[in-house]
Design a protein around this motif. Structure first.
Motif, PDB file in Angstrom:
ATOM      1  N   GLY A 127      66.547  30.417  39.481  1.00  0.00           N
ATOM      2  CA  GLY A 127      67.128  31.813  39.060  1.00  0.00           C
ATOM      3  C   GLY A 127      67.596  32.480  40.239  1.00  0.00           C
ATOM      4  O   GLY A 127      68.606  33.425  40.331  1.00  0.00           O
ATOM      5  N   GLY A 128      66.820  32.951  41.239  1.00  0.00           N
ATOM      6  CA  GLY A 128      66.878  33.573  42.425  1.00  0.00           C
ATOM      7  C   GLY A 128      68.019  33.106  43.164  1.00  0.00           C
ATOM      8  O   GLY A 128      68.732  33.944  43.515  1.00  0.00           O
ATOM      9  N   ALA A 129      68.179  31.826  43.442  1.00  0.00           N
ATOM     10  CA  ALA A 129      69.162  31.306  44.285  1.00  0.00           C
ATOM     11  C   ALA A 129      70.483  31.631  43.381  1.00  0.00           C
ATOM     12  O   ALA A 129      71.445  31.821  43.989  1.00  0.00           O
ATOM     13  CB  ALA A 129      69.058  29.817  44.453  1.00  0.00           C
ATOM     14  N   TRP A 130      70.500  31.497  42.111  1.00  0.00           N
ATOM     15  CA  TRP A 130      71.686  31.674  41.333  1.00  0.00           C
ATOM     16  C   TRP A 130      72.181  33.236  41.209  1.00  0.00           C
ATOM     17  O   TRP A 130      73.243  33.211  41.709  1.00  0.00           O
ATOM     18  CB  TRP A 130      71.409  31.291  39.896  1.00  0.00           C
ATOM     19  CG  TRP A 130      72.764  31.430  38.732  1.00  0.00           C
ATOM     20  CD1 TRP A 130      73.762  30.330  38.751  1.00  0.00           C
ATOM     21  CD2 TRP A 130      72.917  32.428  37.981  1.00  0.00           C
ATOM     22  NE1 TRP A 130      74.514  30.925  37.679  1.00  0.00           N
ATOM     23  CE2 TRP A 130      74.054  32.133  37.485  1.00  0.00           C
ATOM     24  CE3 TRP A 130      72.257  33.598  37.786  1.00  0.00           C
ATOM     25  CZ2 TRP A 130      74.757  32.847  36.296  1.00  0.00           C
ATOM     26  CZ3 TRP A 130      72.918  34.390  36.734  1.00  0.00           C
ATOM     27  CH2 TRP A 130      73.872  34.015  36.090  1.00  0.00           C
ATOM     28  N   LEU A 131      71.077  34.029  41.318  1.00  0.00           N
ATOM     29  CA  LEU A 131      71.360  35.308  41.498  1.00  0.00           C
ATOM     30  C   LEU A 131      72.277  35.576  42.627  1.00  0.00           C
ATOM     31  O   LEU A 131      73.219  36.467  42.955  1.00  0.00           O
ATOM     32  CB  LEU A 131      70.378  36.117  41.290  1.00  0.00           C
ATOM     33  CG  LEU A 131      69.796  36.474  39.890  1.00  0.00           C
ATOM     34  CD1 LEU A 131      68.377  36.849  39.816  1.00  0.00           C
ATOM     35  CD2 LEU A 131      70.782  37.385  39.036  1.00  0.00           C
ATOM     36  N   VAL A 132      71.663  35.275  43.900  1.00  0.00           N
ATOM     37  CA  VAL A 132      72.213  35.279  45.162  1.00  0.00           C
ATOM     38  C   VAL A 132      73.634  34.790  45.178  1.00  0.00           C
ATOM     39  O   VAL A 132      74.883  35.299  45.700  1.00  0.00           O
ATOM     40  CB  VAL A 132      71.298  34.691  46.452  1.00  0.00           C
ATOM     41  CG1 VAL A 132      72.078  34.619  47.684  1.00  0.00           C
ATOM     42  CG2 VAL A 132      70.039  35.514  46.409  1.00  0.00           C
ATOM     43  N   GLY A 147      69.807  41.171  45.575  1.00  0.00           N
ATOM     44  CA  GLY A 147      68.290  41.976  45.744  1.00  0.00           C
ATOM     45  C   GLY A 147      67.490  41.373  44.586  1.00  0.00           C
ATOM     46  O   GLY A 147      66.163  40.890  45.035  1.00  0.00           O
ATOM     47  N   LEU A 148      67.799  41.070  43.477  1.00  0.00           N
ATOM     48  CA  LEU A 148      66.924  40.347  42.415  1.00  0.00           C
ATOM     49  C   LEU A 148      66.647  39.176  42.629  1.00  0.00           C
ATOM     50  O   LEU A 148      65.486  38.645  42.419  1.00  0.00           O
ATOM     51  CB  LEU A 148      67.545  40.770  41.035  1.00  0.00           C
ATOM     52  CG  LEU A 148      67.693  42.225  40.491  1.00  0.00           C
ATOM     53  CD1 LEU A 148      68.653  42.195  39.080  1.00  0.00           C
ATOM     54  CD2 LEU A 148      66.466  42.724  40.144  1.00  0.00           C
TER      55      LEU A 148
END
Length: 110
Positions: free
Chosen positions: A19-24, A38-39
């Motif tokens: 999820g973090g990599a997807w948000l970036v 940032g999230l």
């Protein structure tokens, strides 16, 4: 008991890292607002902490096994959120990874 504790932790770790990599990715490659990145960075940091909760004390073993979980989770994430359709080779490769996770994490140790 180890399996019952580690499997949900692997799932939570996958959610945080993927999820973090997807948000970036969304912020950088798809033009989403900067705060998505940032999230994503916060979620990636949370992944690092979740991994430490695994019952096995071996960093190398836990991270190696998580690699297989990451492969499967990434494919599932792509299906659910990006319209990705895995090929037969993707599914076979993911199954091999899951088998590897089981061997690495749960094989009897002498």
């Amino acid at each position: 008991m180890t399996v019952l504790r580690s499997v949900p932790l692997f799932a939570l770790a996958a959610l945080a890292e993927i999820g973090g990599a997807w948000l970036v990715w969304q912020a950088v490659r798809e033009g989403r607002p900067w705060w998505w990145a940032g999230l994503g960075v916060m979620a990636l940091g949370a992944y690092g902490f979740v991994a430490t909760l695994q019952p096995d004390a071996s960093f190398g073993r836990v991270l190696a096994a998580y690699g297989g979980v990451f492969v499967v989770g990434s494919l599932l994430w792509g299906v659910a959120l990006d319209g990705f359709r895995p090929t037969t080779a993707d599914v076979v490769g993911a199954a091999i990874c899951v088998l590897g996770v089981g061997v690495i994490m749960y094989a009897p140790r002498g």
